[in-house]
Design an enzyme around this catalytic site. Structure first.
Site, mmCIF file in Angstrom:
data_model
loop_
_atom_site.group_PDB
_atom_site.id
_atom_site.type_symbol
_atom_site.label_atom_id
_atom_site.label_comp_id
_atom_site.label_asym_id
_atom_site.label_seq_id
_atom_site.Cartn_x
_atom_site.Cartn_y
_atom_site.Cartn_z
ATOM 1 N N GLU A 1 0.859 -1.175 0.000
ATOM 2 C CA GLU A 1 0.000 0.000 0.000
ATOM 3 C C GLU A 1 0.896 1.225 0.000
ATOM 4 O OE1 GLU A 1 -3.492 2.331 2.550
ATOM 5 O OE2 GLU A 1 -2.361 0.702 3.491
ATOM 6 N N ASP B 1 -3.348 11.963 -2.837
ATOM 7 C CA ASP B 1 -3.477 13.400 -3.079
ATOM 8 C C ASP B 1 -3.928 13.621 -4.522
ATOM 9 O OD1 ASP B 1 -3.028 16.170 -3.529
ATOM 10 O OD2 ASP B 1 -1.476 16.199 -1.987
ATOM 11 N N LYS C 1 -4.214 20.696 -9.886
ATOM 12 C CA LYS C 1 -3.715 21.604 -10.918
ATOM 13 C C LYS C 1 -3.072 20.830 -12.071
ATOM 14 C CE LYS C 1 -3.003 25.439 -7.717
ATOM 15 N NZ LYS C 1 -2.037 26.389 -7.124
ATOM 16 N N THR D 1 -10.112 2.864 5.181
ATOM 17 C CA THR D 1 -9.024 3.646 5.766
ATOM 18 C C THR D 1 -9.620 4.609 6.791
ATOM 19 O OG1 THR D 1 -9.138 5.527 4.244
ATOM 20 C CG2 THR D 1 -7.905 3.589 3.495
ATOM 21 N N TYR E 1 -9.378 7.832 6.657
ATOM 22 C CA TYR E 1 -9.965 8.912 5.866
ATOM 23 C C TYR E 1 -11.331 8.507 5.332
ATOM 24 C CZ TYR E 1 -10.475 12.416 2.166
ATOM 25 O OH TYR E 1 -10.942 13.417 1.352
#
Length: 213
Positions: free
Chosen positions: A44, A118, A122, A192, A194
């Protein structure tokens, strides 16, 4: 995201060198030596506080797991979970997951997990996304033939980008979930930290794919 420094982290990592690697390049091709049994090896990238990889190791004693995390204070928390679990089939690595192709031998890994990476929204940062072509090339190098890449995110734009990236790279999709928590796969889904916190705010997307040979 800025992580509060934990003064105890460095010492804790040093005291548990049997469970965490700080010089991973020395292990290339010999990762199985870190485990009591030689079993299929899964990794992971970006483990956060370790909830996912520890639970996966608990549910799958027939597999060996390696968790990669660059932030010392974060991986120290994950390490504490590993120590408390007393599991022998999980090892941690303190390093940058961007260097994954330099850490493992060709075909050494059977499956790779990317959880809530992440999004780097941009355009100029596209190459930093863990599902961009450069990273996919690295993953395929270390994966066994038909080895799986499993990707989860709550970011719709990153999910759409990843669909395109996987497809253009020539990967074959095994699973595509537009709302994982409302799917038939949710019973076996391991969350997870998150995911547990933010899944109530919207759907969780998942891709599972491999390079057919």
């Amino acid at each position: 995201m800025r992580v509060r420094k934990k003064p105890w982290a460095a010492g804790y990592i040093k005291d548990h060198a049997d469970l965490i690697v700080t010089d991973p390049k020395a292990q290339i091709g010999n990762w199985q030596d870190r485990f009591p049994s030689k079993q299929p090896l899964q990794i992971e990238i970006g483990i956060g506080k370790g909830q996912f990889i520890v639970e996966m190791a608990r549910q799958h004693p027939e597999l060996n797991f390696i968790g990669i995390e660059i932030q010392e204070s974060v991986i120290a928390v994950a390490l504490r979970k590993v120590v408390e679990s007393e599991l022998t089939n999980v090892q941690l690595v303190e390093t940058d997951g961007a260097d994954v192709a330099e850490l493992f031998a060709e075909g050494e890994i059977s499956q790779l997990y990317l959880n809530f990476s992440d999004p780097w929204p941009k355009t100029r940062h596209e190459k930093r996304r863990l599902t961009s072509p450069g990273f996919l090339k690295s993953y395929i190098t270390i994966l066994k033939d038909n080895g799986l890449i499993q990707f989860k995110t709550d970011n719709r734009l990153l999910f759409e980008y990843s669909l395109t990236s996987f497809n253009n790279f020539g990967l074959t999709f095994d699973e595509v979930w537009l709302d994982l928590h409302q799917s038939t796969k949710n019973d076996e889904n391991v969350e997870t930290e998150y995911e547990e916190k933010f899944s109530k705010k919207g759907p969780i997307y998942e891709l599972v794919a491999h390079l057919a040979v």
